[in-house]
Design a protein around this motif. Structure first.
Motif, mmCIF file in Angstrom:
data_model
loop_
_atom_site.group_PDB
_atom_site.id
_atom_site.type_symbol
_atom_site.label_atom_id
_atom_site.label_comp_id
_atom_site.label_asym_id
_atom_site.label_seq_id
_atom_site.Cartn_x
_atom_site.Cartn_y
_atom_site.Cartn_z
ATOM 1 N N MET A 62 -10.384 10.206 -14.670
ATOM 2 C CA MET A 62 -10.299 11.387 -15.027
ATOM 3 C C MET A 62 -8.023 11.508 -15.101
ATOM 4 O O MET A 62 -8.430 12.716 -16.504
ATOM 5 N N LEU A 63 -7.638 10.506 -14.646
ATOM 6 C CA LEU A 63 -6.020 10.738 -15.107
ATOM 7 C C LEU A 63 -5.563 9.662 -16.667
ATOM 8 O O LEU A 63 -5.088 10.002 -16.648
ATOM 9 N N ASN A 64 -6.836 9.759 -17.343
ATOM 10 C CA ASN A 64 -6.874 8.800 -18.396
ATOM 11 C C ASN A 64 -6.297 7.217 -18.005
ATOM 12 O O ASN A 64 -5.204 7.376 -19.078
ATOM 13 N N ILE A 65 -5.773 6.517 -16.819
ATOM 14 C CA ILE A 65 -5.199 5.570 -16.380
ATOM 15 C C ILE A 65 -5.987 4.929 -17.226
ATOM 16 O O ILE A 65 -7.199 4.045 -16.375
ATOM 17 N N THR A 66 -5.415 3.604 -17.741
ATOM 18 C CA THR A 66 -6.500 2.322 -18.256
ATOM 19 C C THR A 66 -5.980 0.934 -18.360
ATOM 20 O O THR A 66 -6.813 -0.531 -18.571
ATOM 21 N N GLU A 67 -4.819 1.372 -17.199
ATOM 22 C CA GLU A 67 -4.874 -0.336 -16.834
ATOM 23 C C GLU A 67 -5.807 -0.556 -15.722
ATOM 24 O O GLU A 67 -6.787 -0.092 -14.736
ATOM 25 N N LYS A 68 -5.762 -2.032 -14.673
ATOM 26 C CA LYS A 68 -6.823 -2.510 -14.815
ATOM 27 C C LYS A 68 -6.637 -2.459 -12.857
ATOM 28 O O LYS A 68 -5.155 -3.177 -12.910
ATOM 29 N N ILE A 69 -7.070 -2.501 -12.039
ATOM 30 C CA ILE A 69 -6.377 -2.565 -10.703
ATOM 31 C C ILE A 69 -6.289 -3.767 -10.363
ATOM 32 O O ILE A 69 -7.255 -4.674 -10.283
ATOM 33 N N GLU A 70 -5.316 -3.758 -9.714
ATOM 34 C CA GLU A 70 -4.826 -5.535 -8.926
ATOM 35 C C GLU A 70 -5.312 -6.065 -7.488
ATOM 36 O O GLU A 70 -6.491 -6.371 -7.502
ATOM 37 N N ASP A 71 -5.339 -4.912 -6.921
ATOM 38 C CA ASP A 71 -5.852 -4.819 -5.150
ATOM 39 C C ASP A 71 -4.956 -3.279 -5.095
ATOM 40 O O ASP A 71 -4.458 -2.922 -5.091
ATOM 41 N N ILE A 72 -6.405 -3.307 -4.111
ATOM 42 C CA ILE A 72 -5.925 -1.802 -3.321
ATOM 43 C C ILE A 72 -5.846 -2.129 -1.520
ATOM 44 O O ILE A 72 -6.461 -3.079 -0.826
ATOM 45 N N LEU A 73 -5.195 -1.231 -1.166
ATOM 46 C CA LEU A 73 -4.220 -1.630 0.076
ATOM 47 C C LEU A 73 -4.304 -0.205 1.543
ATOM 48 O O LEU A 73 -4.246 0.660 0.738
ATOM 49 N N ILE A 74 -5.922 -1.304 1.930
ATOM 50 C CA ILE A 74 -5.646 -0.068 3.704
ATOM 51 C C ILE A 74 -4.970 -0.505 4.806
ATOM 52 O O ILE A 74 -5.061 -1.024 4.816
ATOM 53 N N THR A 75 -3.793 0.198 5.000
ATOM 54 C CA THR A 75 -3.086 -0.290 6.096
ATOM 55 C C THR A 75 -3.302 0.381 7.698
ATOM 56 O O THR A 75 -3.776 1.583 7.524
ATOM 57 N N LEU A 76 -4.085 0.192 8.346
ATOM 58 C CA LEU A 76 -4.184 0.595 9.870
ATOM 59 C C LEU A 76 -3.154 0.327 10.770
ATOM 60 O O LEU A 76 -2.231 -1.038 10.583
ATOM 61 N N ASP A 77 -3.272 0.335 11.734
ATOM 62 C CA ASP A 77 -2.513 0.234 13.204
ATOM 63 C C ASP A 77 -2.061 -1.354 13.294
ATOM 64 O O ASP A 77 -1.534 -1.607 13.750
ATOM 65 N N THR A 78 -3.849 -2.098 13.551
ATOM 66 C CA THR A 78 -3.283 -3.630 13.519
ATOM 67 C C THR A 78 -3.993 -4.416 12.730
ATOM 68 O O THR A 78 -3.784 -5.977 12.938
ATOM 69 N N GLN A 79 -4.096 -3.604 11.162
ATOM 70 C CA GLN A 79 -5.027 -4.703 10.109
ATOM 71 C C GLN A 79 -4.659 -4.284 8.852
ATOM 72 O O GLN A 79 -4.023 -2.903 8.787
ATOM 73 N N TYR A 80 -4.460 -5.225 7.947
ATOM 74 C CA TYR A 80 -4.439 -4.951 6.440
ATOM 75 C C TYR A 80 -5.875 -4.972 5.946
ATOM 76 O O TYR A 80 -6.660 -5.867 6.115
ATOM 77 N N HIS A 81 -6.365 -4.060 5.399
ATOM 78 C CA HIS A 81 -7.232 -4.525 4.511
ATOM 79 C C HIS A 81 -7.415 -4.318 2.722
ATOM 80 O O HIS A 81 -6.599 -3.280 2.048
ATOM 81 N N LEU A 82 -7.989 -5.933 2.059
ATOM 82 C CA LEU A 82 -7.015 -5.823 0.738
ATOM 83 C C LEU A 82 -8.547 -6.191 0.284
ATOM 84 O O LEU A 82 -9.398 -6.469 0.252
ATOM 85 N N ILE A 83 -9.166 -4.900 -0.932
ATOM 86 C CA ILE A 83 -9.619 -4.867 -1.830
ATOM 87 C C ILE A 83 -9.552 -5.815 -3.461
ATOM 88 O O ILE A 83 -8.352 -4.732 -3.505
ATOM 89 N N ARG A 84 -9.626 -6.076 -3.926
ATOM 90 C CA ARG A 84 -9.357 -7.085 -4.866
ATOM 91 C C ARG A 84 -10.622 -6.871 -5.958
ATOM 92 O O ARG A 84 -11.336 -8.150 -6.403
ATOM 93 N N PRO A 85 -10.629 -6.202 -6.731
ATOM 94 C CA PRO A 85 -11.939 -6.343 -7.953
ATOM 95 C C PRO A 85 -11.147 -7.624 -8.674
ATOM 96 O O PRO A 85 -10.112 -7.853 -8.869
ATOM 97 N N LEU A 86 -12.497 -8.411 -8.996
ATOM 98 C CA LEU A 86 -12.621 -9.652 -9.660
ATOM 99 C C LEU A 86 -11.995 -9.280 -11.197
ATOM 100 O O LEU A 86 -12.647 -8.989 -11.964
ATOM 101 N N ALA A 87 -11.363 -10.300 -11.844
ATOM 102 C CA ALA A 87 -10.630 -10.134 -13.644
ATOM 103 C C ALA A 87 -11.371 -10.572 -13.892
ATOM 104 O O ALA A 87 -11.206 -10.272 -15.191
ATOM 105 N N SER A 88 -11.786 -12.279 -13.719
ATOM 106 C CA SER A 88 -12.657 -12.801 -14.356
ATOM 107 C C SER A 88 -13.972 -12.315 -15.572
ATOM 108 O O SER A 88 -14.164 -11.445 -14.850
ATOM 109 N N ARG A 89 -14.071 -12.594 -16.537
ATOM 110 C CA ARG A 89 -15.712 -11.594 -17.039
ATOM 111 C C ARG A 89 -16.445 -12.414 -15.927
ATOM 112 O O ARG A 89 -17.396 -11.244 -16.241
#
Length: 123
Positions: A62-89
């Motif tokens: 919707m924002l016309n952003i064409t870059e790829k997501i490297e990772d998404i970070l969710i920070t909790l009180d005691t944990q980090y959650h990383l979501i990393r889409p695979l870049a390979s074909r």
């Protein structure tokens, strides 16, 4: 090239790793998991984080952003959650989900190690 099971084990060797899943974001199904337990159901996490990926991709479109997501970070009180889409074909449509303990992990180092493991992963 590293197979999926070896890659998941390597990710679990990252300091503070609690659990990891390789997930198909089309179906929300975990293709493989390691770690987790009663406090972290990786199949539920896989499905839930699929919604996170989909929402972010929709917002970027919707924002016309064409870059790829490297990772998404969710920070909790005691944990980090990383979501990393695979870049390979071969990994298109897949992502890695990793939960880390904040008190035992170095976020920058974990991201660096995850990128290296992803680059060697053959799906």
């Amino acid at each position: 090239m590293t197979d999926m099971d070896t890659a998941l084990k390597e990710i679990m060797d990252i300091d503070g790793a609690v659990g990891v899943a390789l997930v198909d974001h089309t179906s929300g199904m975990a293709l493989g998991t390691a770690g987790g337990g009663k406090d972290l159901d990786l199949t539920v996490a896989a499905a839930g984080n699929t919604d996170v990926i989909r929402a972010k991709l929709r917002a970027m479109e919707m924002l016309n952003i064409t870059e790829k997501i490297e990772d998404i970070l969710i920070t909790l009180d005691t944990q980090y959650h990383l979501i990393r889409p695979l870049a390979s074909r071969s990994g298109k449509g897949l992502f890695l989900y990793v939960a880390l303990r904040r008190d035992r992990s170095n976020l920058a180092m974990a991201r660096h190690q995850l990128k290296r493991i992803e680059n060697d992963l053959d799906v």
